[in-house]
Design a protein around this motif. Structure first.
Motif, PDB file in Angstrom:
ATOM      1  N   PRO B 194       0.821  -1.214   0.000  1.00 57.19           N
ATOM      2  CA  PRO B 194       0.000   0.000   0.000  1.00 57.19           C
ATOM      3  C   PRO B 194       0.849   1.254   0.000  1.00 57.19           C
ATOM      4  CG  PRO B 194      -0.762  -1.526   1.655  1.00 57.19           C
ATOM      5  CD  PRO B 194       0.502  -2.074   1.118  1.00 57.19           C
ATOM      6  N   GLU B 196       1.394   5.493   0.233  1.00 55.01           N
ATOM      7  CA  GLU B 196       0.973   6.424   1.278  1.00 55.01           C
ATOM      8  C   GLU B 196      -0.476   6.817   1.053  1.00 55.01           C
ATOM      9  OE1 GLU B 196       5.176   8.730   1.986  1.00 55.01           O
ATOM     10  OE2 GLU B 196       3.361   9.845   1.642  1.00 55.01           O
ATOM     11  N   GLN B 197      -1.320   6.504   1.982  1.00 55.70           N
ATOM     12  CA  GLN B 197      -2.726   6.855   1.853  1.00 55.70           C
ATOM     13  C   GLN B 197      -3.181   7.481   3.159  1.00 55.70           C
ATOM     14  OE1 GLN B 197      -5.076   3.602   0.504  1.00 55.70           O
ATOM     15  NE2 GLN B 197      -3.911   3.318  -1.362  1.00 55.70           N
ATOM     16  N   PRO B 198      -2.945   8.776   3.311  1.00 53.43           N
ATOM     17  CA  PRO B 198      -3.268   9.393   4.594  1.00 53.43           C
ATOM     18  C   PRO B 198      -4.747   9.384   4.903  1.00 53.43           C
ATOM     19  CG  PRO B 198      -2.629  11.036   2.978  1.00 53.43           C
ATOM     20  CD  PRO B 198      -2.390   9.716   2.356  1.00 53.43           C
ATOM     21  N   ASN B 199      -5.620   9.211   3.909  1.00 52.39           N
ATOM     22  CA  ASN B 199      -7.045   9.248   4.175  1.00 52.39           C
ATOM     23  C   ASN B 199      -7.705   8.027   3.588  1.00 52.39           C
ATOM     24  OD1 ASN B 199      -9.648   9.873   4.713  1.00 52.39           O
ATOM     25  ND2 ASN B 199      -9.708  11.752   3.534  1.00 52.39           N
ATOM     26  N   LEU B 200      -7.733   6.945   4.356  1.00 52.33           N
ATOM     27  CA  LEU B 200      -8.313   5.717   3.843  1.00 52.33           C
ATOM     28  C   LEU B 200      -9.822   5.735   3.887  1.00 52.33           C
ATOM     29  CD1 LEU B 200      -5.956   2.967   5.270  1.00 52.33           C
ATOM     30  CD2 LEU B 200      -6.056   3.867   2.973  1.00 52.33           C
ATOM     31  N   VAL B 201     -10.410   6.770   4.473  1.00 57.03           N
ATOM     32  CA  VAL B 201     -11.872   6.873   4.517  1.00 57.03           C
ATOM     33  C   VAL B 201     -12.439   6.861   3.119  1.00 57.03           C
ATOM     34  CG1 VAL B 201     -13.789   8.389   5.138  1.00 57.03           C
ATOM     35  CG2 VAL B 201     -11.881   8.100   6.697  1.00 57.03           C
ATOM     36  N   HIS B 202     -11.708   7.466   2.186  1.00 60.34           N
ATOM     37  CA  HIS B 202     -12.234   7.593   0.829  1.00 60.34           C
ATOM     38  C   HIS B 202     -11.969   6.351  -0.006  1.00 60.34           C
ATOM     39  CE1 HIS B 202     -13.094  11.754   1.604  1.00 60.34           C
ATOM     40  NE2 HIS B 202     -11.908  11.873   2.130  1.00 60.34           N
ATOM     41  N   ASP B 203     -11.321   5.343   0.569  1.00 62.07           N
ATOM     42  CA  ASP B 203     -10.985   4.148  -0.189  1.00 62.07           C
ATOM     43  C   ASP B 203     -12.029   3.090   0.083  1.00 62.07           C
ATOM     44  OD1 ASP B 203      -9.605   2.222  -1.672  1.00 62.07           O
ATOM     45  OD2 ASP B 203      -8.603   1.481   0.100  1.00 62.07           O
ATOM     46  N   GLY B 204     -12.895   2.816  -0.803  1.00 64.32           N
ATOM     47  CA  GLY B 204     -13.876   1.753  -0.641  1.00 64.32           C
ATOM     48  C   GLY B 204     -15.011   2.120   0.296  1.00 64.32           C
ATOM     49  N   ASP B 206     -18.734   3.434   1.545  1.00 61.19           N
ATOM     50  CA  ASP B 206     -20.067   3.253   0.964  1.00 61.19           C
ATOM     51  C   ASP B 206     -20.704   4.593   0.663  1.00 61.19           C
ATOM     52  OD1 ASP B 206     -19.707   0.635   1.188  1.00 61.19           O
ATOM     53  OD2 ASP B 206     -20.858   0.394   3.016  1.00 61.19           O
TER      54      ASP B 206
END
Lengths: 491, 206
Positions: B194, B196-204, B206
């Motif tokens: 993975p 760098e994804q500082p904001n995983l809220v937007h990944d997948g 609903d």
């Protein structure tokens, strides 16, 4: 089995992970495989096994075994949480190198050389700070940190070698002993980031990925502390020399760091009122506790200081895992934007409480007893109350974060984060490779849920350790034999 | 071997002067490398062949890594024109330590060990003080660690085989860290690891 097995596994895996950096999948596999191998190798070490390596003695001990087992597990946990939150490709290699350097530093008999090994491990840990973008601020932060760790290492090495000659420890007077003790204390203050050397610590917390912080600011400085503590008991306290005002001065700086660190995280302006400040000032506080433990120059804090060093490392892994999970779930580290986080993610609240229990302690836990023992043994009455005040202040920012998390008010999340396991839509074929791809995809979609579960697991593991498992206190309590000088003139 | 330790100490001092006085990265790295290579011989007894070879290979590897890592950087200037020339201070430190070292008592290592340590330490200060770029600061850190290792020799006596290996590893670690951090490019990260994804809220979500 002796520590050479652990050295071979950790250093070999670190080297291999670095050589395969251009292939991320291979380096990932080597890194995690190496960390699992380190856990196994640490468990296999015989408790008092000694070894000869190139003519030098490597000495095993029950505490060394505990330290390497706990350190390897903590490193593995940190890398797992980083994998599902914010990844840094060189983190496993840096962790492996640090573990190898730590094993070397804690087992070499020659203490100045052990401190060189601890400094080398610190330098290798810097790999976890490397960023993909060329950022002048990050470079400057890294440079200052590198200079600080090498400077502290140099001071510590010279202080350790000052009281030793070619035929062993020298007979020294109060001036030489006091100067060496003060220099070693200064090295520890710089390395841990005690006041007034705390600025680089705060900047590194911002520059590093969250799960690189326990490696850089907990595990690696603790190596220097443990070697310095051994030096003080084997060499410095081996002769009845009055150290004068040095213990009082060190206790003053230690208690001051506890208090200033506790105050530093409070009353911040909204734009800088974030989780990184809580973490960085918590480390500044704990630096004060380590100075108190070292500056007591008394065998009564030997056990508490060594036990506390384990709790310190584990608590920082738990706390930064929680911070990484919060940032992943909420998308921000600003405390003002975390309204209701504990109501939406009660498991994360459990993780935070566990990190507090291990790091700051609750009555009845071994971590509480260790902190109390250090403060009571190291500081006389006025300073003791300053240290107690700083300790009490340390709970305040965490209680505040929990209070904000339990509030029902606050704006809704822009996108609701569903913390559950999610699977890819297409079912896999009955094939090993397809099943592996399906598992990876599931893990990728379920990163948030996995990060929360790992955070709780790390926290509960830390609480188990803080409950004082059988054998840890006994292992930590074994005092080294003082090494006395032969009859020869000293400095 | 009489005289070898003294000769090696002079070479360490010369390398330190070169590093402290250098204006471009080539001379700076060369000076540091010369000091690192000569340092193991600053001792009353010649090190065993294998640990000596390990230490020399380690420092040369580190120097090479530093050379190629900093070669991609466009700037070749090590320090600005206004930087204080450190050469005279290095020599002053060497001579002062040589004069003052006997005051520490007879039960010590070779005097030239402490003199070399002082020379390396002064070079470290000349390179590191006020350094804003990674290369001069990193070279300063390397010289400081070299000073520490030479101080151990000067104070506690000759280093054993394991000591040489550890010192070599320590110098390699600091040199490699400087090279690593000074490298301007990083390899790309593959999809399975993975990014760098500082904001995983937007990944997948609903």
């Amino acid at each position: 089995m002796d520590v050479r097995l652990f050295l071979a596994v950790s250093i070999g895996a670190a080297a291999l992970a670095l050589l395969t950096r251009r292939n991320p999948r291979v380096t990932l596999a080597v890194g995690f495989g190496g960390l699992i191998g380190c856990v196994a190798a640490a468990l296999l070490i015989g408790e008092i096994a000694e070894a000869n390596l190139l003519g030098g003695r490597l000495v095993g001990s029950p505490f060394l075994r505990w330290f390497l087992v706990v350190g390897s597990l903590a490193g593995l946990a940190a890398c797992l949480v980083a994998l599902v939150t914010r990844w840094q490709p060189d983190l496993p290699a840096a962790t492996l190198a640090a573990l190898g350097g730590g094993a070397l530093a804690l087992s070499i008999e020659a203490l100045p050389i052990a401190l060189l090994a601890a400094t080398a491990a610190g330098a290798l840990g810097l790999m976890s700070l490397a960023t993909r973008r060329v950022d002048p601020i990050d470079r400057r932060v890294t440079l200052v940190y590198l200079q600080g760790l090498v400077g502290a290492g140099t001071i510590a090495v010279v202080a350790a070698a000052w009281l030793v000659g070619p035929s062993g420890p020298l007979v020294f007077d109060a001036l030489a002993g006091g100067a060496a003790a003060l220099a070693m204390s200064l090295a520890l203050a710089i390395r841990f980031g005690a006041v007034p050397f705390h600025a680089p610590t705060a900047r590194v917390v911002r520059a590093a990925v969250p799960l690189g912080i326990p490696l850089l600011l907990a595990w690696l400085p603790v190596l220097v502390f443990l070697v310095a503590l051994t030096w003080s008991h084997r060499i410095l306290l081996g002769q009845p020399v009055d150290l004068g005002a040095v213990p009082v001065l060190v206790a003053l700086v230690g208690a001051g760091s506890l208090l200033v660190g506790g105050m530093g995280a409070l009353g911040r302006p909204p734009e800088s009122d974030d989780l990184q400040h809580i973490v960085s000032y918590g480390i500044v506080q704990d630096a004060g506790l380590f100075l108190l433990a070292f500056g007591a120059f008394d065998a009564s804090v030997w056990e508490a200081g060594r036990v506390w060093s384990l709790y310190f490392v584990v608590s920082k892994v738990g706390l930064t895992a929680w911070m990484a999970a919060i940032i992943a779930v909420r998308g921000t580290a600003l405390i003002g934007s975390l309204e209701g986080w504990a109501r939406r993610s009660p498991l994360l609240a459990v993780g935070l409480l566990c990190a507090i229990a291990v790091g700051l302690g609750f009555p009845g836990l071994d971590s509480w007893d260790a902190r109390l023992s250090i403060i009571q043994s190291a500081a006389d009455r006025p300073l003791r109350w300053v240290a107690y005040g700083g300790w009490a202040l340390a709970y305040v920012p965490f209680m505040r974060v929990l209070w904000i998390g339990l509030r029902a008010e606050g704006p809704p999340l822009p996108i609701r984060a569903r913390l559950r396991v999610r699977v890819p839509p297409d079912r896999p074929e009955r094939d090993v490779r397809e099943l592996a791809r399906y598992a990876f995809a599931t893990a990728r979609f379920s990163r948030l849920a996995i990060s929360v579960v790992l955070t709780v697991a790390v926290g509960l593991g830390g609480v188990f350790l803080a409950a004082g498992p059988a054998g840890l206190s006994e292992a930590a309590a074994i005092l080294p034999e003082p090494v006395l000088p032969p009859a020869s003139p000293g400095p | 071997m009489p005289g070898l330790a003294e000769l090696a100490a002079l070479v360490v001092c010369a390398g330190s002067i070169l590093a402290a006085a250098a204006r471009d990265r080539g001379m700076g790295i060369l000076g540091v490398t010369v000091a690192l290579v000569a340092a193991p011989l600053v001792s009353h007894q010649i090190p065993e062949l294998l640990p000596l070879a390990f230490r020399e290979v380690a420092v040369l590897t580190g120097a090479y890594l530093l050379w190629i890592a900093t070669g991609r950087d466009q700037a070749t200037e090590l320090r600005g024109e206004s930087a204080v020339a450190g050469g005279p201070f290095v020599l002053l430190g060497f001579v002062t330590a040589l004069v003052l070292a006997p005051a520490l008592g007879p039960d010590r290592g070779p005097l030239v060990g402490l003199a070399s340590a002082a020379a390396a330490g002064m070079a470290a200060l000349a390179l590191g003080i006020g350094a804003t770029r990674l290369l001069p600061g990193g070279l300063g850190a390397i010289m400081l660690l070299l000073a520490a290792s030479l101080a151990v020799t000067g104070l506690a006596g000759a280093s054993g085989p394991l000591d040489h290996v550890v010192i070599g590893l320590a110098l390699l670690a600091v040199t490699a860290a400087t090279a690593f951090l000074g490298s301007p490019e990083r390899p790309p990260v593959a999809v399975t690891a993975p990014a760098e994804q500082p904001n995983l809220v937007h990944d997948g979500g609903d």
